[in-house]
Design an enzyme around this catalytic site. Structure first.
Site, PDB file in Angstrom:
ATOM      1  N   GLU A 140     -11.656   8.487  40.506  1.00  0.00           N
ATOM      2  CA  GLU A 140     -13.216   8.767  40.234  1.00  0.00           C
ATOM      3  C   GLU A 140     -12.944   7.807  39.132  1.00  0.00           C
ATOM      4  OE1 GLU A 140     -15.124  13.507  40.476  1.00  0.00           O
ATOM      5  OE2 GLU A 140     -14.461  12.206  38.789  1.00  0.00           O
ATOM      6  N   HIS A 159     -24.810  10.572  33.686  1.00  0.00           N
ATOM      7  CA  HIS A 159     -24.333  10.315  34.926  1.00  0.00           C
ATOM      8  C   HIS A 159     -25.234   9.205  35.935  1.00  0.00           C
ATOM      9  CE1 HIS A 159     -22.623  11.098  38.795  1.00  0.00           C
ATOM     10  NE2 HIS A 159     -21.845  11.571  37.969  1.00  0.00           N
ATOM     11  N   ARG A 208     -18.851   6.426  33.271  1.00  0.00           N
ATOM     12  CA  ARG A 208     -19.725   6.699  33.878  1.00  0.00           C
ATOM     13  C   ARG A 208     -20.965   5.564  32.852  1.00  0.00           C
ATOM     14  NH1 ARG A 208     -19.223  12.896  34.030  1.00  0.00           N
ATOM     15  NH2 ARG A 208     -18.269  12.747  36.127  1.00  0.00           N
ATOM     16  N   HIS A 222     -26.519  13.747  32.089  1.00  0.00           N
ATOM     17  CA  HIS A 222     -25.662  15.114  32.113  1.00  0.00           C
ATOM     18  C   HIS A 222     -24.425  15.299  30.878  1.00  0.00           C
ATOM     19  CE1 HIS A 222     -22.513  16.274  35.634  1.00  0.00           C
ATOM     20  NE2 HIS A 222     -21.700  15.166  34.880  1.00  0.00           N
ATOM     21  N   ARG A 237     -16.744  10.228  27.817  1.00  0.00           N
ATOM     22  CA  ARG A 237     -15.821  11.244  28.889  1.00  0.00           C
ATOM     23  C   ARG A 237     -15.606  10.712  30.332  1.00  0.00           C
ATOM     24  NH1 ARG A 237     -16.734  15.103  32.733  1.00  0.00           N
ATOM     25  NH2 ARG A 237     -19.109  15.013  32.532  1.00  0.00           N
TER      26      ARG A 237
END
Length: 536
Positions: free
Chosen positions: A116, A238, A284, A345, A380
């Site tokens: 990811e 997100h 992100r 998110h 994060r």
């Protein structure tokens, strides 16, 4: 007269963090795991991508630590990051031993790992694109079989019971008041150890990937009880939530980009290379800002995520949940791109804790998204959230087991007094205030911020807090009122934190302060000092 329950440990929240802690407690300690809805209602079940951990010979603790520190934009606490990553393999093995059905690799001997954004290697272990469901189901099954655990559903916490609130010299947390949603009565649950595992506060925003219950209950209750909170300005948006009028809060996992998905403008052209040389695999915060920028530049309602250039069988095998949900809405992701928008998110900040989950109040612990452990910093890293739940829940359980004793003597707790309140016939006030809060948080405290917008938001939230507090003091409480009260308190600390940060870093981007300062500092709010200043 309030009904009273007594346990050795009270765990508020039934997601991965709360269930893991309960399962990790020794059998001689009785524990209640309390959910404000059904046991399935938390954010864990919504997690699609998986859990990041060091599981492959091509990976290392140093690589995972380094990726986390880079994503955290200089604000991670390295000891916390290292502790988490060093315990990642054991945490995953614990889940495997419990029976979580993670996807096997092609050779059938090892597990399939995906990649990811922000990760330098494949290290995300998963169960197709429904990892949260697999973990939640397994943890619940184990919890129901453990005799010392008592699972209570449809109880929403009202407030913590502390020594200070009882007017006692002995400081500590001794339980909480709960609204029993089935009866409408407020009950008391006492315990010598209380754990907040209530998740984050993304429901403060108009668009969110989170379920309705993500109203920051634990953070708000701890704040009102006197605990410090830190880094609440860092709200992760997100980049890719499904944009469709019937697709309420449906996330399109980051793994779609990890497996080669392309982000597209409405004209079909890719654009991420203009913002970051990692393209779609950038962290992100960068991807969310890029999408937000392009939507505003073009006046577009959404952008698109396209995986259709991959083999159809590959897409269906790796993303069955997304494939089926999109197909229900008339979108065949094997042939067409997915319309997406950013959405709130994850809450990177939270209640300040140490490595064992302890807060500022003796006997009170916070774990999971509710806590600020120093792991996430200013942003994060994808799939570190479930890992944090597992590692810190197990640490807190060990800490509680060391200090807790079965049947410890607790102070006398008074019943909940509702003799001076009446039933409200003004439910419209709650609905209106809820909508107003979420809209101005989205408009003024969203992906891109300015001081002027934040000051406006601070003024609005002050008026809302006063109105809601008056409502809370005069009318019988309800689930909606309690969640709104918590959201307003959390929104207030988000805005205060954002105003204090005079720079852009990670998830906090200010047009007035576009550069990062040379040194990174946590934003820590202390309720006692704000009260002394007349700010609370």
């Amino acid at each position: 007269m309030s009904r009273k329950h007594t346990f050795d440990v009270l765990i508020i929240g039934s997601g991965a963090a709360g269930l893991t802690l309960g399962l990790s407690l020794p059998d001689h300690l009785s524990a209640a795991i309390v959910s404000k809805d059904s046991l399935n209602a938390g954010s864990t079940r919504w997690a699609q991508g998986g859990v990041a951990a060091v599981l492959d010979q091509e990976d290392s603790v140093e690589a995972h630590v380094n990726d986390t520190l880079i994503a955290g934009a200089g604000l991670c606490h390295e000891p916390s990051v290292r502790h988490t990553v060093e315990h990642s393999t054991a945490a995953i093995q614990w889940l495997i031993d419990l029976g979580v059905p993670f996807d096997q690799g092609e050779n059938g001997e090892s597990f399939h790992l995906t990649r990811e954004g922000g990760h330098s290697v494949r290290r995300i272990i998963h169960a197709a694109d429904a990892t949260g469901v697999a973990i939640s189901n397994t943890l619940q099954k184990a919890a129901k079989a453990k005799k010392n655990l008592h699972l209570l559903s449809n109880y929403i916490a009202v407030d913590l019971i502390t020594g200070e609130k009882l007017g006692q010299k002995k400081q500590g947390c001794f339980g909480a008041y709960f609204l029993n949603k089935a009866t409408g009565e407020v009950e008391v649950i006492t315990a010598s150890s209380v754990v907040l595992a209530t998740g984050g506060a993304s429901k403060a925003y108009l668009y969110t990937s989170n379920p309705d219950g993500a109203s920051g209950d634990g953070i708000a209750m701890a704040w009102r009880a006197g605990c410090r909170v830190a880094n609440m300005e860092f709200n992760q948006f997100h980049p890719t939530c499904l944009y469709h009028p019937q697709a309420k809060s449906f996330l399109i996992t980051e793994a779609v980009r990890g497996e080669g998905g392309h982000l597209l403008l409405p004209n079909g052209k890719r654009f991420m290379h203009k913002f970051d040389n990692r393209g779609e695999l950038a962290p992100r915060d960068i991807v969310a800002r890029a999408i937000d920028h392009e939507m505003k530049r073009l006046g577009a309602d959404c952008l698109y995520l396209d995986i259709s250039h991959k083999d159809k069988d590959f897409i269906i095998a790796h993303f069955p949940t997304i494939y089926e949900r999109c197909l229900e809405l008339g979108i065949d992701i094997t042939k067409n791109p997915i319309p997406v928008v950013p959405a709130a998110h994850y809450t990177c900040g939270g209640v300040v804790t140490d490595i064992n989950g302890r807060t500022d109040i003796p006997g009170l612990y916070a774990i999971g998204e509710t806590a600020h452990t120093g792991l996430h910093g200013a942003n994060r890293l994808a799939s570190n959230s479930l890992l944090e739940c597992l590692v810190f829940a197990r640490e807190a359980a060990a800490e509680i087991a060391t200090h807790a004793s079965s049947g410890a003597k607790l102070p006398e707790i008074p019943d909940w007094d509702d003799t001076q309140v009446t039933d409200s016939d003004e439910a419209v006030v709650i609905a209106h205030n809820w909508d107003e809060l979420r809209r101005f948080m989205w408009d003024y405290v969203g992906i891109v911020r300015t001081t002027k917008r934040l000051v406006r938001a601070k003024h609005r939230v002050k008026l809302l807090r006063e109105e809601i507090q008056e409502f809370y003091g005069n009318y019988r409480i309800s689930n909606d009122l309690l969640e709104l009260r918590n959201l307003v308190d959390v929104a207030d600390v988000i805005i205060r934190s954002a105003l204090l940060r005079k720079e852009s870093r990670g998830l906090h981007y200010s047009l007035d302060y576009p550069e990062a300062l040379p040194r990174a500092f946590d934003t820590v709010l202390t309720p006692k000092y704000l009260k002394e200043l007349g700010e609370l």
